[in-house]
Motif scaffolding. Structure first.
Motif, PDB file in Angstrom:
ATOM      1  N   TYR A 165      30.210   3.657   2.147  1.00  0.00           N
ATOM      2  CA  TYR A 165      29.699   2.636   3.067  1.00  0.00           C
ATOM      3  C   TYR A 165      29.133   3.312   4.328  1.00  0.00           C
ATOM      4  O   TYR A 165      28.047   2.991   4.804  1.00  0.00           O
ATOM      5  CB  TYR A 165      30.812   1.653   3.439  1.00  0.00           C
ATOM      6  CG  TYR A 165      30.319   0.476   4.261  1.00  0.00           C
ATOM      7  CD1 TYR A 165      30.020  -0.743   3.663  1.00  0.00           C
ATOM      8  CD2 TYR A 165      30.132   0.605   5.646  1.00  0.00           C
ATOM      9  CE1 TYR A 165      29.544  -1.816   4.411  1.00  0.00           C
ATOM     10  CE2 TYR A 165      29.651  -0.453   6.405  1.00  0.00           C
ATOM     11  CZ  TYR A 165      29.359  -1.662   5.781  1.00  0.00           C
ATOM     12  OH  TYR A 165      28.879  -2.707   6.532  1.00  0.00           O
TER      13      TYR A 165
ATOM     14  N   ASP B 143      25.510   2.050   3.324  1.00  0.00           N
ATOM     15  CA  ASP B 143      25.342   0.636   3.709  1.00  0.00           C
ATOM     16  C   ASP B 143      25.028   0.438   5.183  1.00  0.00           C
ATOM     17  O   ASP B 143      24.181  -0.373   5.542  1.00  0.00           O
ATOM     18  CB  ASP B 143      26.601  -0.168   3.366  1.00  0.00           C
ATOM     19  CG  ASP B 143      26.971  -0.049   1.905  1.00  0.00           C
ATOM     20  OD1 ASP B 143      27.101  -1.055   1.223  1.00  0.00           O
ATOM     21  OD2 ASP B 143      27.136   1.109   1.437  1.00  0.00           O
TER      22      ASP B 143
ATOM     23  N   ARG C 226      32.603   5.190  -3.777  1.00  0.00           N
ATOM     24  CA  ARG C 226      32.384   3.753  -3.569  1.00  0.00           C
ATOM     25  C   ARG C 226      33.463   2.899  -4.216  1.00  0.00           C
ATOM     26  O   ARG C 226      33.897   1.892  -3.673  1.00  0.00           O
ATOM     27  CB  ARG C 226      31.017   3.371  -4.144  1.00  0.00           C
ATOM     28  CG  ARG C 226      30.549   2.040  -3.661  1.00  0.00           C
ATOM     29  CD  ARG C 226      29.068   1.876  -3.859  1.00  0.00           C
ATOM     30  NE  ARG C 226      28.640   0.666  -3.208  1.00  0.00           N
ATOM     31  CZ  ARG C 226      28.312   0.571  -1.931  1.00  0.00           C
ATOM     32  NH1 ARG C 226      28.329   1.639  -1.161  1.00  0.00           N
ATOM     33  NH2 ARG C 226      27.966  -0.585  -1.415  1.00  0.00           N
TER      34      ARG C 226
END
Ligand code: WT7
Length: 655
Positions: A86, A90, A161
């Motif tokens: 992340y 992300d 992940r």
């Protein structure tokens, strides 16, 4: 344990201040700024790291305790929830970096690919879903045995992940070595490729996986995911083997990042030690993410305009921390190159720098020494003017190589960061901050802020400036290894029991000899244990000895390092034979090949010497000091009177 020696080259006194062209834009731009940071950090390291963790990373849930230290076991950011994939992907997607190049890849045969953050995120999500569909769950270990292709980084991030710790095994390791590591980690799945390009040849990675798994060789492995790279003919085992591209094509591109505990295991990475069996170094999520993020940011003074290239392989810690996690966590552009310099393409590194306008170049002393030998014409024939910062890692850099790097590659305008660290430390420990700390050729300079390093004697007392001793770290740091996988005792013994605690303070023993000069600069002198460094690859002499004695012809083997101009050290093996065998060149070749089969090409002995007997003490211990002298052609140093049989040395000298 051999004591460190101080070489004459360490009388180096040249000092290079960061050039104004660099400090003008540097984030940390003066020695005072560095000192202020280091002092603040030293006053309360846990608080220092906690502030950075809050500032630099995304947490799903904040931690309750920054540091829980039950020596020698540390926990950082206890109770915090985080995912490194992340933080690497992300969080950049909601910024302009969404369409910035995350990974620029240059293939060996001349193909290339650039993945933006959005594209990399998409592929990582797809592969994460593929792994899930193959039954991989949070906590399951995944082996990765890959060439230097984007899929290697994608595989690592996909594992992170979904919370499946990866264990990357360098593609140069043999099927035997692969099998040992997969078994130790009890890997559930292996990700590999049909093959890889290596120095004008191809290596048969999938075939090696088949060999490792043959006859139920690794009972824990259920599935193998295979990337198509060389298009080599491979046998796909029905039900076990799957093509990456086929499964990826049908995979959902949405896969939320698993909320991991900060202390959940991120990966295991095997490294050589003093005993025969490689150690599974365990790194966890939160501390490793923070430390690789911060060290990358400050040591490379990273900017959004930078094109950063680290030439390591992702199979080593350098590739983990400073090709994949550190750069991506910072939203940087990281270059990955599949090739290596070789006679048919000696200038390939300079081509890559020119082609992509690389601004930060990070490589190893062994590569630099090889370049010096190839001549200045190659780099001079390329436009290297994009470079603004250089780095080195893996072994001590000799001042001559440093000066060549500074002059011929850096054109005297690029600071050099000589980064001392280890698989175990996760990130840089002693390194210049380039806009702040003046450099001296051959010195890794000063500890990174928050790292309390020193040079001590075996009792743990600091030695006087200029004197040799052992490099230790006095306070836990976020990316320190947590344990040896499945072996807490070995962790304690290897790193925490060589030197006794001082006033209740535990000292991490790095295994390196070093000295500190009057300015507090560290000069690392090399390993003090039976670990050697061949072209920057760390190998245990015992590991190679075990491989040799597993051959039926070998009765006894002793391996030492011999100084080598390019490789740093080369492997020199003394071997005694079983009665029915006699020395021959053919047998030498056979034994070298045998070591390659047992460990891998990186462990191929440079020289094998047959002996009737090995020099031993009366209690039967091999006297390696003598063998080291013999290997380097020097006179036998020291007292030979403790030897059981004096004539052994004469025979070795003559033979
Ligand atoms: C050993 C660790 C850390 C990534 C590459 C190697 C030696 C590493 C330096 C340096 C002098 C160095 C040490 C260390 N080493 N960097 N800048 N100066 N020595 O990782 O395989 O875990 O090996 O490499 O001896 O203990 P590794």
């Amino acid at each position: 344990m051999a004591s460190p020696t101080i070489e004459s080259v360490l009388n180096e006194s040249r000092l290079f201040s960061p050039p104004a062209s660099f400090t003008d834009t540097a984030a940390i731009n003066s020695l005072d700024a560095y000192k202020a940071l280091a002092e603040k950090a030293a006053a309360d390291p846990a608080k220092f790291w906690a502030e950075l963790a809050e500032q630099e990373l995304h947490w799903f849930k904040p931690w309750d305790t920054a540091l829980d230290w039950q020596p020698p076991f540390a926990k950082w950011f206890v109770g915090g929830k985080i995912n490194i994939s992340y933080n690497c992907l992300d969080r950049h997607l909601t910024t302009w970096r969404r369409n910035k190049a995350a990974l620029i890849w240059e293939g060996e045969p001349g193909d290339s690919r650039t993945l933006t953050y959005a594209q990399l995120h998409r592929e990582v999500c797809q592969v994460a879903n593929v792994l899930k569909s193959l039954g991989v769950k949070k906590g399951d270990r995944v082996g990765i045995y890959m060439p230097m292709i984007p899929e290697a980084a994608i595989a690592m991030l996909a594992c992170a992940r979904i919370g499946a710790p990866h264990t990357v095994i360098f593609g140069g390791f043999s099927a035997e070595a692969l099998k040992d590591r997969l078994n130790d980690a009890e890997a559930k799945l292996v990700i590999t490729a049909d093959g890889g390009f290596r120095k004008d040849k191809t290596i048969a990675l999938k075939a090696a996986v088949d060999d490792a798994l043959a006859d139920n060789g690794v009972p824990s492995v259920e599935n193998v995911l295979v990337v198509q790279r060389t298009k080599a003919a491979v046998t796909m085992h029905e039900g076990r083997d799957h093509w990456w591209h086929e499964l990826q094509a049908h995979a959902d591109a949405h896969c939320p990042a698993e909320e991991m505990d900060a202390e959940d295991m991120l990966f295991i990475l095997y490294t050589s030690g003093t005993t025969g069996k490689p150690k599974g170094v365990v790194h966890t999520t939160g501390g490793y993410n923070l430390y690789t993020h911060t060290t990358f940011k400050w040591t490379f003074d990273i900017k959004d305009t930078d094109v950063y290239w680290c030439t390591a392989d992702v199979g080593w810690i350098t590739g983990h921390s400073y090709i994949v996690y550190g750069p991506l966590s910072n939203g940087a552009t990281t270059v990955m190159y599949e090739g290596v310099p070789r006679p048919s393409n000696p200038g390939c590194f300079w081509d890559v720098i020119e082609k992509y306008g690389v601004t930060i170049f990070y490589t190893a002393p062994t590569a630099i020494r090889a370049f010096i030998k190839m001549g200045d014409e190659l780099p001079k024939a390329r436009d290297l003017s994009s470079l603004r910062l250089l780095g080195t890692v893996g072994e001590p850099i000799n001042p001559e190589a440093w000066m060549w790097y500074h002059t011929v590659i850096g054109k005297e305008k690029c600071p050099i960061v000589d980064t001392w660290w280890q698989t175990e430390t996760g990130g840089f420990m002693v390194t210049p901050i380039p806009g702040a700390v003046p450099t001296k050729p051959g010195s890794a300079t000063l500890p990174f802020p928050g790292i309390i390093a020193d040079v001590v004697d075996l009792d743990g007392h600091p030695v006087a400036p200029g004197e040799g001793g052992y490099l230790v770290i006095k306070h836990p740091w976020p990316s320190m290894m947590r344990t040896v996988y499945g072996n807490d005792e070995r962790y304690r013994r290897t790193y925490w029991e060589h030197i006794p605690p001082q006033d209740g303070q535990y000292l991490y023993f790095a295994g390196d000899g070093a000295r500190k000069d009057e300015d507090g600069y560290f000069w690392v002198m090399g390993r003090v244990d039976d670990v050697i460094s061949v072209s920057g690859h760390r190998l245990g002499t015992m590991e190679i000895e075990s491989a040799l004695v597993s051959h039926p012809a070998v009765a006894e083997a002793a391996v030492v390092g011999r100084k080598d101009d390019i490789k740093g050290e080369d492997i020199y093996a003394f071997v005694t034979l079983e009665g029915q065998y006699s020395p021959s060149d053919a047998l030498k070749q056979e034994l070298k090949d045998h070591v390659v089969k047992e460990i891998g090409i990186i462990a191929r002995p440079g020289e094998i010497k047959f002996a009737d007997a090995l020099p031993k003490t009366r209690s039967g211990k091999i006297i390696r000091r003598f063998l080291r002298s013999l290997a380097s052609g020097e006179a036998i140093a020291g007292d030979a009177s403790t030897m059981e049989d004096q004539s052994v040395l004469d025979q070795l000298r003559e033979g």
